[in-house]
Design an enzyme around this catalytic site. Structure first.
Site, PDB file in Angstrom:
ATOM      1  N   ASP A  41      29.921 -16.978  57.355  1.00 14.68           N
ATOM      2  CA  ASP A  41      31.149 -16.216  58.051  1.00 14.68           C
ATOM      3  C   ASP A  41      30.277 -14.746  58.375  1.00 14.68           C
ATOM      4  O   ASP A  41      30.141 -14.038  57.357  1.00 14.68           O
ATOM      5  CB  ASP A  41      32.361 -16.092  57.673  1.00 14.68           C
ATOM      6  CG  ASP A  41      33.587 -15.733  58.321  1.00 14.68           C
ATOM      7  OD1 ASP A  41      34.467 -16.690  58.475  1.00 14.68           O
ATOM      8  OD2 ASP A  41      33.597 -14.533  58.835  1.00 14.68           O
ATOM      9  N   ILE A  42      30.615 -14.229  59.450  1.00 17.03           N
ATOM     10  CA  ILE A  42      30.174 -12.893  59.940  1.00 17.03           C
ATOM     11  C   ILE A  42      30.977 -11.613  59.155  1.00 17.03           C
ATOM     12  O   ILE A  42      30.434 -10.676  59.126  1.00 17.03           O
ATOM     13  CB  ILE A  42      30.359 -12.751  61.488  1.00 17.03           C
ATOM     14  CG1 ILE A  42      29.407 -11.547  61.986  1.00 17.03           C
ATOM     15  CG2 ILE A  42      31.879 -12.142  62.103  1.00 17.03           C
ATOM     16  CD1 ILE A  42      29.200 -11.580  63.513  1.00 17.03           C
ATOM     17  N   HIS A 110      36.917 -25.649  62.061  1.00 16.63           N
ATOM     18  CA  HIS A 110      36.169 -25.121  61.038  1.00 16.63           C
ATOM     19  C   HIS A 110      36.722 -25.152  59.663  1.00 16.63           C
ATOM     20  O   HIS A 110      37.939 -24.733  59.678  1.00 16.63           O
ATOM     21  CB  HIS A 110      35.484 -23.647  61.612  1.00 16.63           C
ATOM     22  CG  HIS A 110      36.335 -22.681  61.819  1.00 16.63           C
ATOM     23  ND1 HIS A 110      37.216 -22.692  62.868  1.00 16.63           N
ATOM     24  CD2 HIS A 110      36.950 -21.875  61.054  1.00 16.63           C
ATOM     25  CE1 HIS A 110      38.066 -21.729  62.812  1.00 16.63           C
ATOM     26  NE2 HIS A 110      37.862 -20.995  61.764  1.00 16.63           N
TER      27      HIS A 110
HETATM   28  P1  AMP Z   1      39.970 -18.520  61.556  1.00 17.32           P
HETATM   29  O1  AMP Z   1      40.373 -17.439  61.535  1.00 17.32           O
HETATM   30  O2  AMP Z   1      40.325 -19.489  60.574  1.00 17.32           O
HETATM   31  O3  AMP Z   1      39.763 -19.099  62.827  1.00 17.32           O
HETATM   32  O4  AMP Z   1      38.358 -18.312  61.226  1.00 17.32           O
HETATM   33  C1  AMP Z   1      37.222 -17.783  62.370  1.00 17.32           C
HETATM   34  C2  AMP Z   1      36.246 -17.173  61.423  1.00 17.32           C
HETATM   35  O5  AMP Z   1      35.128 -17.109  62.096  1.00 17.32           O
HETATM   36  C3  AMP Z   1      36.586 -15.906  60.870  1.00 17.32           C
HETATM   37  O6  AMP Z   1      36.483 -15.586  59.465  1.00 17.32           O
HETATM   38  C4  AMP Z   1      35.651 -14.876  61.423  1.00 17.32           C
HETATM   39  O7  AMP Z   1      35.094 -13.945  60.581  1.00 17.32           O
HETATM   40  C5  AMP Z   1      34.407 -16.013  61.866  1.00 17.32           C
HETATM   41  N1  AMP Z   1      33.538 -15.455  62.851  1.00 17.32           N
HETATM   42  C6  AMP Z   1      34.020 -14.807  64.053  1.00 17.32           C
HETATM   43  N2  AMP Z   1      32.808 -14.683  65.024  1.00 17.32           N
HETATM   44  C7  AMP Z   1      31.716 -15.158  64.095  1.00 17.32           C
HETATM   45  C8  AMP Z   1      30.562 -15.385  64.446  1.00 17.32           C
HETATM   46  N3  AMP Z   1      29.987 -14.964  65.466  1.00 17.32           N
HETATM   47  N4  AMP Z   1      29.561 -15.694  63.274  1.00 17.32           N
HETATM   48  C9  AMP Z   1      30.169 -16.150  62.155  1.00 17.32           C
HETATM   49  N5  AMP Z   1      31.385 -16.019  61.978  1.00 17.32           N
HETATM   50  C10 AMP Z   1      32.248 -15.840  62.873  1.00 17.32           C
END
Ligand code: AMP
Length: 124
Positions: A41-42, A110
């Site tokens: 996760d970023i 996810h």
């Molecule tokens: P959710 O809020 O459950 O939809 O989780 C989405 C997740 O994606 C969040 O924890 C973000 O930090 C993560 N996220 C968003 N963009 C990216 C990215 N480019 N690479 C990795 N994780 C990401």
């Protein structure tokens, strides 16, 4: 567009995690096979915070159908193996946020795998 739970026709092209799965956007990938991808996760919320996704676009848990049973079982198995491989098998959490009120911000299903610290309950 009946299949793949597209909320709108543009989803597949616009979806952030589809782009990561197609390697159009870089990610710190920790596992990959033909059907499943896992990447860090970023904005990590724990020392280990990995997202496990089916490569095929499914918008959310609410959109699952019978056809998705195998791939979601596969996602779960990958999360279980990664917990062990990433050294958090003593205790970790898997989370699927479903819908806006639960904090889902990316509408490509996810599984969050979180570990490496003590995790409070109930979650916020
Ligand atoms: P959710 O809020 O459950 O939809 O989780 C989405 C997740 O994606 C969040 O924890 C973000 O930090 C993560 N996220 C968003 N963009 C990216 C990215 N480019 N690479 C990795 N994780 C990401």
């Amino acid at each position: 567009m009946a299949r793949n739970n597209l909320r709108e026709v543009g989803d597949l092209n616009d979806c952030l995690f589809c782009k990561i799965a197609r390697k159009e956007i870089p990610a710190d990938i920790v596992y990959e096979d033909d059907d499943v991808l896992a990447f860090r996760d970023i904005r990590p919320q724990a020392p280990v915070h990995v997202l496990v996704i089916p490569k095929r676009h499914i918008a959310s848990l609410a959109d699952l159908t019978q056809e998705d049973k195998d791939v979601m079982g596969h996602v779960t198995l990958v999360a279980s193996r990664l917990a062990r491989d990433l050294g958090v098998s003593e205790g970790y959490r898997v989370v699927i946020n479903c819908g806006k009120d639960a904090g889902q911000s990316v509408f490509h299903i996810h599984m969050h795998l979180l570990g490496g610290r003590s995790l409070g309950w109930p979650p916020g």
